[in-house]
Every structure is written in structure tokens, then in C-alpha cells.
Design a protein around this motif. Structure first.
Motif, mmCIF file in Angstrom:
data_model
loop_
_atom_site.group_PDB
_atom_site.id
_atom_site.type_symbol
_atom_site.label_atom_id
_atom_site.label_comp_id
_atom_site.label_asym_id
_atom_site.label_seq_id
_atom_site.Cartn_x
_atom_site.Cartn_y
_atom_site.Cartn_z
ATOM 1 N N TYR A 146 31.046 -38.524 -88.285
ATOM 2 C CA TYR A 146 31.745 -37.650 -89.225
ATOM 3 C C TYR A 146 31.734 -38.243 -90.624
ATOM 4 N N ARG A 147 31.279 -37.453 -91.602
ATOM 5 C CA ARG A 147 31.331 -37.934 -92.982
ATOM 6 C C ARG A 147 31.571 -36.781 -93.943
ATOM 7 N N ARG A 148 32.462 -37.013 -94.913
ATOM 8 C CA ARG A 148 32.646 -36.029 -95.973
ATOM 9 C C ARG A 148 31.405 -36.126 -96.859
ATOM 10 N N SER B 295 17.842 -40.163 -92.635
ATOM 11 C CA SER B 295 17.408 -40.729 -91.355
ATOM 12 C C SER B 295 18.581 -41.142 -90.498
ATOM 13 N N THR B 296 19.447 -41.952 -91.055
ATOM 14 C CA THR B 296 20.637 -42.332 -90.317
ATOM 15 C C THR B 296 21.824 -41.839 -91.095
ATOM 16 N N ALA B 297 21.537 -41.198 -92.243
ATOM 17 C CA ALA B 297 22.567 -40.912 -93.225
ATOM 18 C C ALA B 297 23.255 -42.220 -93.571
ATOM 19 N N ALA B 298 22.444 -43.227 -93.825
ATOM 20 C CA ALA B 298 22.958 -44.566 -94.077
ATOM 21 C C ALA B 298 24.010 -44.539 -95.167
ATOM 22 N N MET B 299 25.052 -45.315 -94.959
ATOM 23 C CA MET B 299 26.106 -45.338 -95.954
ATOM 24 C C MET B 299 25.631 -46.086 -97.176
ATOM 25 N N PRO B 300 26.039 -45.619 -98.352
ATOM 26 C CA PRO B 300 25.622 -46.316 -99.564
ATOM 27 C C PRO B 300 26.165 -47.732 -99.562
ATOM 28 N N TYR C 204 18.911 -52.864 -96.307
ATOM 29 C CA TYR C 204 20.137 -53.663 -96.306
ATOM 30 C C TYR C 204 21.221 -52.948 -95.516
ATOM 31 N N PHE C 205 21.858 -53.627 -94.599
ATOM 32 C CA PHE C 205 23.072 -53.155 -93.921
ATOM 33 C C PHE C 205 24.024 -54.341 -93.864
ATOM 34 N N PRO C 206 25.345 -54.078 -93.927
ATOM 35 C CA PRO C 206 26.276 -55.215 -93.907
ATOM 36 C C PRO C 206 26.254 -55.974 -92.584
ATOM 37 N N PHE C 207 25.670 -55.375 -91.530
ATOM 38 C CA PHE C 207 25.826 -55.950 -90.187
ATOM 39 C C PHE C 207 24.512 -56.393 -89.546
ATOM 40 N N THR C 208 23.438 -56.450 -90.345
ATOM 41 C CA THR C 208 22.171 -56.993 -89.830
ATOM 42 C C THR C 208 21.502 -57.818 -90.930
ATOM 43 N N SER C 209 20.742 -58.820 -90.530
ATOM 44 C CA SER C 209 19.900 -59.546 -91.475
ATOM 45 C C SER C 209 18.901 -60.393 -90.690
ATOM 46 N N HIS D 150 24.932 -36.279 -85.524
ATOM 47 C CA HIS D 150 24.813 -37.114 -84.324
ATOM 48 C C HIS D 150 23.868 -38.282 -84.567
ATOM 49 N N GLN D 151 24.255 -39.426 -84.054
ATOM 50 C CA GLN D 151 23.422 -40.617 -84.181
ATOM 51 C C GLN D 151 23.176 -41.228 -82.820
ATOM 52 N N MET D 152 22.090 -41.977 -82.734
ATOM 53 C CA MET D 152 21.902 -42.846 -81.586
ATOM 54 C C MET D 152 21.765 -44.278 -82.093
ATOM 55 N N TRP E 212 18.774 -57.545 -81.589
ATOM 56 C CA TRP E 212 18.544 -56.541 -82.637
ATOM 57 C C TRP E 212 19.349 -55.282 -82.371
ATOM 58 N N ALA E 213 19.477 -54.447 -83.418
ATOM 59 C CA ALA E 213 20.119 -53.131 -83.287
ATOM 60 C C ALA E 213 19.411 -52.136 -84.198
ATOM 61 N N PHE E 214 19.447 -50.861 -83.814
ATOM 62 C CA PHE E 214 18.931 -49.806 -84.711
ATOM 63 C C PHE E 214 19.875 -48.613 -84.665
ATOM 64 N N GLY E 215 19.768 -47.742 -85.678
ATOM 65 C CA GLY E 215 20.521 -46.489 -85.691
ATOM 66 C C GLY E 215 19.625 -45.376 -86.196
ATOM 67 N N ILE E 216 19.693 -44.225 -85.531
ATOM 68 C CA ILE E 216 18.808 -43.103 -85.901
ATOM 69 C C ILE E 216 19.629 -41.812 -85.916
ATOM 70 N N GLY F 163 17.203 -46.978 -89.371
ATOM 71 C CA GLY F 163 17.571 -48.276 -89.930
ATOM 72 C C GLY F 163 17.789 -49.265 -88.800
ATOM 73 N N CYS F 164 17.509 -50.551 -89.060
ATOM 74 C CA CYS F 164 17.620 -51.532 -87.976
ATOM 75 C C CYS F 164 17.640 -52.950 -88.525
ATOM 76 N N GLY F 165 17.844 -53.913 -87.639
ATOM 77 C CA GLY F 165 17.795 -55.296 -88.074
ATOM 78 C C GLY F 165 18.269 -56.255 -86.999
ATOM 79 N N ILE F 166 18.330 -57.539 -87.377
ATOM 80 C CA ILE F 166 18.797 -58.588 -86.475
ATOM 81 C C ILE F 166 20.328 -58.615 -86.577
HETATM 82 N N1 PHE Z 1 24.846 -47.596 -88.737
HETATM 83 C C1 PHE Z 1 23.767 -47.515 -89.688
HETATM 84 C C2 PHE Z 1 23.921 -46.194 -90.465
HETATM 85 O O1 PHE Z 1 24.694 -45.351 -90.094
HETATM 86 C C3 PHE Z 1 22.399 -47.573 -89.019
HETATM 87 C C4 PHE Z 1 22.112 -48.906 -88.374
HETATM 88 C C5 PHE Z 1 22.466 -49.168 -87.056
HETATM 89 C C6 PHE Z 1 21.467 -49.911 -89.094
HETATM 90 C C7 PHE Z 1 22.211 -50.393 -86.468
HETATM 91 C C8 PHE Z 1 21.181 -51.143 -88.517
HETATM 92 C C9 PHE Z 1 21.553 -51.381 -87.201
HETATM 93 O O2 PHE Z 1 23.274 -46.005 -91.456
#
Ligand code: PHE
Length: 506
Positions: A124-126, A400-405, A244-249, A138-140, A287-291, A267-270
Motif C-alpha cells: 500500500y502506498r499513497r 518495477s518494484t515501485a521502489a521507495m525513493p 541502492y536500498f537501505p537493506f542490501t549491499s 502486489h509484490q513478491m 540475497w533478497a529481491f523484490g518484484i 530490485g535486489c542485493g546482498i
Molecule cells: N522492497 C524493495 C522495494 O519495494 C525491493 C527490494 C526487495 C530490494 C528486496 C532489495 C531486496 O522497492
């Protein structure tokens, strides 16, 4: 006017001054489109799941989470824009509708049930209103981790164990561009507790796994679109770009060359090690990814408008089947658009120069069209448009993931767990944010609004007041709206803008 307590699927929440979630959003929670049989999001989810055998799937995690789960556990800095009430739906100061499936990372790692997992869920995002944005999508999320101690017991290095797993991933023959080294000291650093050998192996496993998934999806999409002459027989191309994501590098995005453009797909990363450490699995790395599922489904089926996913119209739903191969969606009709403008002065407190509220620039000026009026008084056409205009209109896609700014401040991914602190951004009613206009439009129109965009903005040279003009495109996916109906919607919208935002209509 907001209820003190709300009940959602048997759970009760006390609201406070942070509450900004309209009932229209709350009432959509039970829909769970990604679980509805034969729904295009379900089919897309299953297609992706099929490429990750052995991964445990979690498809019904509850959407209401704490700010700790959604932000703190993932190392979001306190000033991250994603935490603001203009971007996120709050029930109270500590409770939000999850903005991404990563909200469940820490808990899922803590349960430590399997080496790999997939989480599919509504998020959910405004946000803006247009054919590729909807406040619920929806995301996976997928993740895979390995245990250092386990490797030791087997008498191997962790990198050896991972490379053995890499060898088991199916091969593909698609061209992949991956020009950057795995690490970049400033932009994409190796984490302090990781060895380069380990991370090279994890990155290889991540990249080969996601390439396999992406190639499968886009070959299916190609099969669905290759009906006419061999015009777009361009071979599939995939590339890796730094992210860049705050939770992967390090972090990456995958882009796919699709019908002439590079498209961001995921988006993805370690995984940041502190997340795993705090989840009581400090020996694990991975690793993790989000789509974003809507974007993939819109590509797979050529679905032109994101609102269609919510349609209960059989002319939409009957076109999808889990049993049949993927076929291009045939739009059943495109009903006429009706454009109406609304112009207003912002309250002087919020139009002061350098005000705190960011005002997004108009992305693209509204294209002049036959239906595009210059005033709110224009009559709407009353005949459905032909199919050709549907195809011409089908270019936009959700992110793609509607990645947060990213956060406004410096990147803070070295220390993913910030100290407990007071509310980062206090609720404010004095500043204007475009998402509030979007929310009001949704509240009045539901799915009868196709897009809303800023067409003009200026500051009065003498008074310093700021004027905004938004163009509302009223259009139903299922029928022709009458003039009377759109006029009524527009009048309600104007009234609510005054009531909620204190603007002065021009
Ligand atoms: N949660 C991120 C997003 O919504 C996608 C993401 C998931 C990125 C897991 C890296 C690892 O944009």
C-alpha cells in the motif's frame, strides 16, 4: 471524523492523529487478488514461483505491520521520505499498511524454516493517479541464505557450497550485460563482515537465479505478443545495473530490453548482515529481491490500465486461465475520457517560499487531445472510442518494484538498525502535498478516475500565493459516464479539496 478504533479481519487498532487511511483502502484488504483463482496476478505469481523450486511460499501474511517491521528492522533512516504520512498509510504512529513485502524479511529470517522463501502480498502506498499507479499493488519478495557453520561441518568453505548450488541453476542463452565489478567502494560497498569470495558466490547465485526467472517470464510474454508479422523479433537482452536500498549491499536492478526500451524489472542485493544478526541467525548470509507483480502481468498480457486488476467484470476476468497458455488481453472497449480542470490557491501558510512540502513538478505537460478542454465546463463525448486508441494508449507501466525513493539525508546503510527515537516526521496539516489531492480524487471517484496531473503551477508575484491547476481524467473501464455524473463528481471533488486542504478555488 475518523473512527477512534477500527477493526480489520477481527483485529482491533486504536487510531491517533497519524491515521490517514481511508475506508476505501481498508475495505479492499480482503480482496487478495494474488490468491484469486485464474486472476492474472495469481498466474504471474505462480509462473515466478515455478522458477524457485524448494523455496517456501508465504502468500497470506497480514498487511498491517509496525513501523519497526516496515522501516526500522530494515535500516531505513528516520528522515526517509517513505516514512512520511504523505507517502504511507498509517493507522496510528506505530502501525502502517505495509509499503513493501520486505516488511516481513526480519520475521521470516527469524523463523529460519528454509534456506529460501518467497512472499507474495498486497502492498500500500499513497501515490499519483494514472494508468500505472494504484494505491494498492502486489509484490513478491524472495530470499536465499546459507549457513557458515553448516558449511564448516561439511568441511567446505561457504563459497564452495554456494558455487555448488549455482551449478544447479538452469542455463539460459540470453545475452546479459553485466559490466560492473561486484563491489564499488562508495556506491556499492562490500559489508564489513563479508568476505569477497563469499559475496562473489552469493552474487552469482542471485544473478543466475533471477536471470532464469526473468528469461522465463519474457519468453512467455513474447509468446503472447508474437501474433503478427516478425516485426519485433529482437532477441531478448538483460542487463544488471547498480542500485541502492537501505537493506542490501551491494544492490542491483535488472533491466530487460523489451519492445525497444530498457525496462526496470526488479530490485535486489546482498542482505544487510545486521538484519540477519538481529533475527538471531548471525551465521547466515544471503540475497533478497523484490518484484512488482502488476508490472510483470501488464507486460505478460498487454494489460493497458492497472485499475483493470480490480475489475469484477467477466469481460476482463474470463480472459485469464491458469490452465491455458498466456494470451494477449483483448480490451473489451475503451469508453470515452472526460477531462476537467480544477484550479486553486494554496493556503498562504503553505505557499510561503521554501515551504517544507515538496511539490512535484509536472512530469510531462498534459498532451492536448480531442477531449482535452481548457475549462471545467466541457462536455464529455458520449460514444466509446475505437480499439485503435486503446493500443496507442497502452505504453505506461507501473514501476518495477515501485521502489521507495531514497532518503533525503546521506546513505545510512552501514548501520541498518537505527536507535529507537521519537516519531520522525510529525503529522502536519499546514503543508500541501500532491498525494493529498490524489487521495481526495480516489475518495470521491473510486475507480472512475483514470489520471490526475498537474498542468499549471505559479506563484503570484505580489501576494506570494501559489496557484495549482490539476486536470482530472474521468473514465470508467466498464461503461460510458454521463455528463451529469462527471459534473457531480467534479463538484464533490472541488468541495472536498476546500474542506480538507483549505484551498481557495479559482
Ligand atoms: N522492497 C524493495 C522495494 O519495494 C525491493 C527490494 C526487495 C530490494 C528486496 C532489495 C531486496 O522497492
Amino acid at each position: 471524523t475518523l473512527p477512534k478504533e477500527i477493526k480489520i479481519e477481527g483485529k482491533s487498532y486504536q487510531t491517533d492523529e497519524w491515521m490517514n487511511t481511508p475506508s476505501s483502502i481498508l475495505s479492499a484488504i480482503p480482496r487478495r487478488l494474488h490468491l484469486q483463482p485464474d486472476h492474472p496476478l495469481t498466474i504471474t505469481r505462480k509462473l515466478i514461483e515455478s522458477r524457485f523450486p524448494g523455496y517456501k511460499t508465504h502468500n497470506d501474511l497480514f498487511p498491517i505491520v509496525t513501523t519497526g517491521q516496515n522501516f526500522d528492522s530494515l535500516g531505513f533512516p528516520l528522515d526517509h521520505i517513505g516514512r512520511s504520512r504523505t507517502d504511507t498509510y498509517y493507522l496510528n504512529k506505530e502501525t502502517v499498511l505495509r509499503t513493501h513485502t520486505s516488511a516481513h524479511q526480519a520475521d521470516t529470517f527469524r523463523n529460519n524454516e528454509t534456506e529460501g522463501y518467497l512472499i507474495s502480498a498486497d502492498v500500500y502506498r499513497r501515490d499519483a493517479i494514472d494508468r500505472s499507479h494504484y494505491p494498492i499493488f502486489h509484490q513478491m519478495e524472495g530470499a536465499r541464505t546459507w549457513d557458515r557453520q553448516q558449511a564448516e561441518k561439511e568441511g567446505k568453505t561457504l563459497a564452495q557450497v554456494i558455487w555448488d548450488d549455482v551449478a544447479r541453476i538452469p542455463k539460459h542463452d540470453v545475452a546479459v550485460e553485466d559490466p560492473n565489478p561486484t563491489f564499488h567502494a562508495e556506491r556499492n560497498p562490500l559489508q564489513a563482515t563479508h568476505s569477497p569470495e563469499e559475496v562473489e558466490a552469493i552474487a552469482a547465485h542471485l544473478k543466475r537465479s533471477l536471470e532464469d526467472m526473468v528469461v522465463t517470464i519474457f519468453n512467455a510474454a513474447k509468446g503472447a505478443t508474437d501474433t503478427g508479422p516478425a516485426s519485433d523479433n529482437e532477441p531478448l537482452k538483460v542487463r544488471w545495473v547498480e542500485a541502492y536500498f537501505p537493506f542490501t549491499s551491494p544492490s542491483w536492478e535488472v533491466e530487460v530490453f523489451w519492445q525497444g526500451d530498457w525496462l526496470e524489472v526488479l530490485g535486489c542485493g546482498i542482505v544487510s548482515q545486521p538484519i540477519l544478526n538481529n533475527a538471531s541467525v548471525p551465521n547466515r548470509v544471503g540475497w533478497a529481491f523484490g518484484i512488482g507483480l502488476e508490472r510483470i502481468a501488464m507486460l505478460l498480457y498487454s494489460i493497458p490500465d492497472i485499475r483493470l486488476f480490480w475489475s469484477k467484470d467477466t469481460r476482463f476476468l474470463s480472459q485469464f486461465s491458469e490452465q491455458k497458455p498466456i494470451r494477449r488481453f483483448v480490451p473489451f472497449s475503451k469508453y470515452p475520457a472526460c477531462f476537467k480542470d480544477v484550479s486553486f490557491w494554496l493556503r498562504s501558510s503553505s505557499s510561503a517560499a521554501g515551504g517544507a512540502a515538496p511539490i512535484h513538478p509536472p512530469a510531462t505537460p498534459a498532451a492536448p487531445t480531442k477531449q482535452s478542454p481548457t475549462s471545467t465546463q466541457t462536455q464529455c463525448p458520449d460514444a466509446p472510442l475505437d480499439h485503435a486508441s486503446v493500443a496507442a494508449n497502452s505504453a505506461s507501466l507501473p514501476p518495477s518494484t515501485a521502489a521507495m525513493p531514497e532518503a533525503a539525508g546521506p546513505a545510512a546503510n552501514t548501520s541498518p538498525i537505527p536507535p529507537a527515537a521519537p516519531a520522525p516526521i510529525p503529522p502536519s496539516s499546514s503543508s500541501f502535498h500532491e498525494n493529498d489531492v490524489m487521495e481526495i480524487a480516489r475518495e470521491v471517484c473510486g475507480d472512475l478516475v483514470e489520471d490526475v496531473r498537474l498542468t499549471d503551477e505559479f506563484v503570484h508575484p505580489k501576494t506570494g500565493r501559489r496557484s495549482m491547476c490539476y486536470r482530472i481524467n474521468y473514465r470508467s473501464l466498464e461503461r460510458t459516464l454521463t455528463n451529469e455524473e462527471t459534473n457531480q463528481l467534479h463538484e464533490q471533488l472541488r468541495a472536498l479539496l476546500v474542506e480538507r486542504l483549505g484551498v481557495e478555488l479559482r
